[in-house]
Design an enzyme around this catalytic site. Structure first.
Site, PDB file in Angstrom:
ATOM      1  N   ASP A 495       0.836  -1.207   0.000  1.00 30.07           N
ATOM      2  CA  ASP A 495       0.000   0.000   0.000  1.00 30.07           C
ATOM      3  C   ASP A 495       0.870   1.256   0.000  1.00 30.07           C
ATOM      4  O   ASP A 495       2.083   1.197   0.264  1.00 30.07           O
ATOM      5  CB  ASP A 495      -0.913  -0.035   1.239  1.00 30.07           C
ATOM      6  CG  ASP A 495      -2.243   0.673   1.006  1.00 30.07           C
ATOM      7  OD1 ASP A 495      -2.345   1.460   0.051  1.00 30.07           O
ATOM      8  OD2 ASP A 495      -3.171   0.449   1.800  1.00 30.07           O
ATOM      9  N   ASP A 557     -10.630   2.347  -3.291  1.00 32.86           N
ATOM     10  CA  ASP A 557     -11.150   2.097  -1.944  1.00 32.86           C
ATOM     11  C   ASP A 557     -12.674   2.190  -1.928  1.00 32.86           C
ATOM     12  O   ASP A 557     -13.306   1.830  -0.940  1.00 32.86           O
ATOM     13  CB  ASP A 557     -10.571   3.118  -0.945  1.00 32.86           C
ATOM     14  CG  ASP A 557      -9.131   2.785  -0.571  1.00 32.86           C
ATOM     15  OD1 ASP A 557      -8.668   1.685  -0.919  1.00 32.86           O
ATOM     16  OD2 ASP A 557      -8.471   3.630   0.063  1.00 32.86           O
TER      17      ASP A 557
END
Ligand SMILES: *[C@@H]1O[C@H](CO)[C@@H](O)[C@H](O)[C@H]1NC(C)=O
Ligand SMILES: *[C@@H]1O[C@H](CO)[C@@H](O)[C@H](O)[C@H]1NC(C)=O
Ligand SMILES: *[C@@H]1O[C@H](CO)[C@@H](O)[C@H](O)[C@H]1NC(C)=O
Ligand SMILES: *[C@@H]1O[C@H](CO)[C@@H](O)[C@H](O)[C@H]1NC(C)=O
Ligand SMILES: *[C@@H]1O[C@H](CO)[C@@H](O)[C@H](O)[C@H]1NC(C)=O
Ligand SMILES: *[C@@H]1O[C@H](CO)[C@@H](O)[C@H](O)[C@H]1NC(C)=O
Ligand SMILES: *[C@@H]1O[C@H](CO)[C@@H](O)[C@H](O)[C@H]1NC(C)=O
Ligand SMILES: *[C@@H]1O[C@H](CO)[C@@H](O)[C@H](O)[C@H]1NC(C)=O
Ligand SMILES: *[C@@H]1O[C@H](CO)[C@@H](O)[C@H](O)[C@H]1NC(C)=O
Ligand SMILES: *[C@@H]1O[C@H](CO)[C@@H](O)[C@H](O)[C@H]1NC(C)=O
Ligand SMILES: *[C@@H]1O[C@H](CO)[C@@H](O)[C@H](O)[C@H]1NC(C)=O
Ligand SMILES: *[C@@H]1O[C@H](CO)[C@@H](O)[C@H](O)[C@H]1NC(C)=O
Length: 738
Positions: A495, A557
């Site tokens: 990430d 997301d």
């Protein structure tokens, strides 16, 4: 419309371009030929400058350029179509290359010296790039030299005939005895003639990635960029140019993509003569790169694709090129394990016991890969929330008293339902970042990007490590290796949750990205059996540079299935659905509070190469829980065709209440259609869903009305779906060639 005559030409040319003929030089006139595309340019023998002739459908000869009255302020060069424009002589359009020479002078005159044609494609030192051997790709390298400034350039064109694609890059060598600076570098540059064009470009933000806008390329600059240090959510280093009449499936379209993870700039500049200069490369605000005597600057690569079959044709060329000649992971062509990610279910509230329990629930759902998200690390600064621990990649002893190995062994001890394989384990890391609340930062405050005494601004309580520093690179390589060596870890989610702010030098971004490539190259080479997935607050770094190393990327997301349709379709303009990560999450959706059925959520997530669940199975409603096995079985059936099939956008959610997409298997024997109804409306009637990519004469059965029709009927007549009186409905339709 695409006439039958055009089709005939294409069919005749298809496959006719063998490696040897893909690039020819007649004197210093260069012809790059693909199956359905030609790219022509030549050396202006009077000046040594490179001039653009043609980039588009097949054209076999050089013809005289347009004539323009040679008066006014832009004599000669200013009115020529230039292939690698430098700055300082007549031409006042934006240059591809802008150098500050040793004496402070910024004028350049790079002139032809020699050229070389090679089969295959040399790799770019330290940079991700398309690759291929003789028979797949042919490369032309043109050497240029500025004898006033003592600077030379090597301009490289690699043509992939099968994909109507040309990959471009250049290097600049400082042949002088003092430092020079590269102030601007566009990896792709060409001048189109006076033609009307429109630009289709992605724009968006966090949880709003890859919306697209289509606008006229008018006089002046049509431009967009990222200055975030990464490709970013706001834009992506991709755009298409199209004729005003081009549609998804008809008309001329050109696609451009930079194989680069850092800041970038894309521009189409229409000048007074109507010519359109196309530039794609580094963002000049983040350039100013010093090149020492005897050293070279290597630009990233840009890929340009041409299609006479609309925007969809451009997309399919990119998908195939990237799957076959960019993404080098062994997983690129493999179906991906169905995963369950712990984040939505448990958040930071994790420990060995609760995670093993969740893995047990995953087992019952026939999950194949269990992913432990954030929160597992930190000793002095336990990562119990996002204000501490980032940078300290040691398992939290309070949560994992015996480290990762016994815990991962417990996870591996579960076997996938109805199968003898064991449940795989994957882990989350964010190695380019640090919380000020961490042992790492306490020990190495100078390792973060910062500018003197300026405030080090936080985003999500974190700072960015300066991955341009070799010591930071070595730290990341060794800590991630230590984690991977500590247990049987088969998947990594890498990430990256903020952009760069304080860059003390403009070139810090360039140096950072080169350092990042060194790190990732090292780790992916060392751990080829790990399935790597990129993530950057969703799709903040969904780019071709990372796709070279990692086969998949988390798309957004935002997991609201209705929003996701737009995001995934936008991403598919350039990147293959096989490279997208998409999950079913719980309802009401955490972000939008929308309730959408598990079937619809499942269908949207299945359109991606990496399918999974991101929810707490215990919290599924009974009707959801009972639907999951069928959804998982369907995802297994769909996955091979998503991984290797051809992708068609049938109707886009921006312009239709009934969006749809279609995959056609590589061998053409099967096709799967995903169709959606967003809102139920009384009127108008749903339009027929016209399919694409089928063999018009072949017959295909379908499981919608259980009938068998010809490909022509599906493509020209289309399917009428009886939508129920309800919002957010979906259908998955299989076609089987008879
Ligand atoms: C090379 O291209 C130029 C510009 O189109 C043209 O004038 C010239 O005739 C061409 N030369 C050859 C050998 O094809
Ligand atoms: C690359 O070329 C080789 C040799 O011609 C061929 O066997 C192979 O299939 C090609 N690869 C792709 C992906 O087209
Ligand atoms: C550079 O090359 C051009 C063309 O060959 C020549 O006319 C000029 O004198 C050269 N200039 C220098 C500084 O060598
Ligand atoms: C510039 O330097 C490079 C690298 O040393 C060399 O290959 C090239 O021949 C030089 N070019 C000229 C024109 O001197
Ligand atoms: C693990 O977490 C669960 C849920 O938060 C908690 O009930 C349990 O006490 C924890 N176990 C340990 C050993 O900390
Ligand atoms: C974050 O976790 C730390 C350590 O457990 C705790 O001291 C702190 O209060 C937490 N902060 C927030 C905002 O929850
Ligand atoms: C450091 O952690 C403490 C405790 O969680 C928190 O209150 C503080 O805001 C954190 N500082 C930063 C800079 O994140
Ligand atoms: C794996 O499962 C077996 C059978 O349930 C059990 O005996 C063994 O202890 C387990 N091993 C681990 C590492 O959990
Ligand atoms: C990775 O980096 C380490 C040290 O930083 C080095 O020892 C190793 O050889 C590198 N491995 C590869 C595959 O590049
Ligand atoms: C979604 O469903 C929940 C019940 O599961 C309900 O409370 C909520 O109002 C619904 N939200 C919307 C926007 O329909
Ligand atoms: C697993 O096998 C059982 C018994 O054969 C079957 O009922 C069930 O549907 C299977 N589940 C999956 C997800 O394949
Ligand atoms: C098509 O066949 C399937 C399976 O036999 C059946 O469930 C479905 O109702 C049929 N649909 C129609 C429209 O006949």
């Amino acid at each position: 419309m695409f006439g039958s005559q055009g089709f005939l030409v294409l069919t005749l040319l298809a496959g006719a371009v063998a490696g040897q003929d893909a690039i020819t030089a007649t004197g210093t006139n260069f012809t790059l030929s693909a199956d359905g595309m030609s790219y022509l340019f030549h050396v202006d023998t009077s000046s040594g400058d490179l001039l653009s002739d043609h980039f588009g459908g097949p054209a076999t000869e050089f013809t005289p350029p347009a004539t323009i009255l040679p008066y006014g302020w832009h004599e000669t060069q200013g009115n020529l179509r230039r292939e690698f424009p430098d700055i300082g002589h007549y031409d006042s359009r934006l240059p591809a290359i802008h150098i500050e020479h040793a004496d402070g002078d910024t004028v350049s005159a790079l002139r032809y010296q020699s050229h070389d044609i090679v089969q295959g494609k040399p790799s770019l030192p330290g940079l991700p790039a398309t690759y291929g051997g003789a028979g797949n790709v042919t490369t032309l390298i043109v050497q240029l030299y500025d004898n006033v400034s003592d600077v030379s350039a090597a301009l490289s064109y690699s043509i992939f005939p099968k994909y109507n694609a040309v990959a471009r890059s250049f290097s600049i060598t400082n042949n002088g005895s003092n430092d020079i600076r590269i102030e601007r570098a566009a990896s792709f540059s060409t001048d189109f003639p006076n033609v009307d064009l429109e630009m289709i470009e992605p724009h968006g933000d966090w949880s709003h990635e890859f919306n697209t806008v289509r606008r006229k390329v008018d006089y002046g600059e049509t431009t967009f960029r990222s200055t975030e240090g990464y490709a970013s959510h706001v834009h992506n280093p991709f755009f298409a140019l199209v004729s005003p009449t081009t549609t998804e499936s008809t008309g001329e379209a050109w696609g451009f993509n930079l194989v680069w993870t850092g800041s970038f700039q894309a521009t189409a500049e229409r000048f007074s003569n109507g010519y359109v200069r196309v530039l794609l490369g580094l963002n000049s605000l983040h350039t100013s790169i010093k090149v020492q005597p005897g050293k070279s600057f290597q630009s990233p690569e840009a890929v340009a694709v041409y299609s006479s079959k609309g925007i969809g044709g451009v997309s399919r060329s990119f998908h195939d090129l990237y799957r076959n000649h960019l993404s080098r992971s062994k997983f690129t062509h493999e179906t991906r394990p169905i995963l369950l990610n712990s984040w939505e279910g448990l958040g930071f509230n994790i420990n060995q016991t609760s995670l093993v329990k969740l893995a047990g629930e995953a087992e019952e759902l026939a999950i194949e890969l269990f992913v432990n998200d954030d929160g597992w690390f930190g000793v002095e600064y336990p990562r119990n929330n996002d204000s501490l621990g980032l940078g300290d990649w040691t398992p939290n002893p309070a949560k994992f008293p015996d480290g990762l190995r016994p815990y991962v062994d417990q996870v591996n001890n579960f076997s996938v339902l109805n199968s003898s394989t064991s449940l795989q384990f994957g882990i989350w890391v964010e190695p380019e970042m640090v919380n000020p609340n961490s042992t790492l930062y306490r020990e190495h405050p100078d390792w973060v990007l910062h500018a003197g005494k300026h405030q080090r601004t936080l985003t999500r309580n974190q700072l960015v490590l300066n991955v341009g520093l070799p010591e930071v690179q070595d730290f990341i390589i060794s800590t991630v290796s230590r984690v991977l060596d500590s247990a049987n870890i088969q998947y990594v989610k890498w990430d990256n949750n903020r952009g760069m702010h304080e860059l003390s030098r403009p070139s810090d971004d360039y140096t950072y990205i080169l350092g990042l490539y060194r790190v990732i190259d090292n780790l992916t080479t060392r751990y080829p059996n790990v399935l790597w997935e990129g993530c950057a607050s969703g799709g903040g770094r969904f780019d071709a540079g990372l796709l070279y190393y990692w086969p998949q990327h988390w798309t957004s997301d935002n997991t609201d299935a209705a929003n996701r349709l737009t995001i995934q379709m936008g991403t598919s303009f350039v990147y293959p659905p096989s490279a997208m990560g998409c999950h079913i999450s719980a309802i009401p959706n955490g972000l939008t509070k929308r309730n959408i059925s598990i079937e619809y959520r499942g269908h949207v997530a299945m359109m991606c190469g990496s399918f999974g669940l991101e929810l707490n199975p215990e919290e599924l409603k009974p009707e959801e829980a009972s639907a999951v096995p069928a959804i998982i079985a369907e995802a297994h059936r769909v996955n091979p065709i998503v991984i290797s099939g051809d992708f068609y956008r049938l109707a886009h959610p921006d312009s239709s209440n009934w969006p749809g997409v279609q995959f056609v298997s590589e061998d053409g024997s099967q096709s799967v259609v995903f169709a959606f109804q967003q809102m139920y409306v009384v009127k108008p009637a749903p339009p027929p869903l016209r399919l694409q990519g089928l063999d018009a004469k072949a017959r295909y059965s379908n499981n919608l009305d259980n009938a068998t029709y010809s490909g022509a009927t599906y493509m020209n007549g289309g399917l009428n779906i009886a939508w129920p009186r309800a919002d957010y409905q979906s259908k998955l339709i299989w076609l089987q060639k008879q």
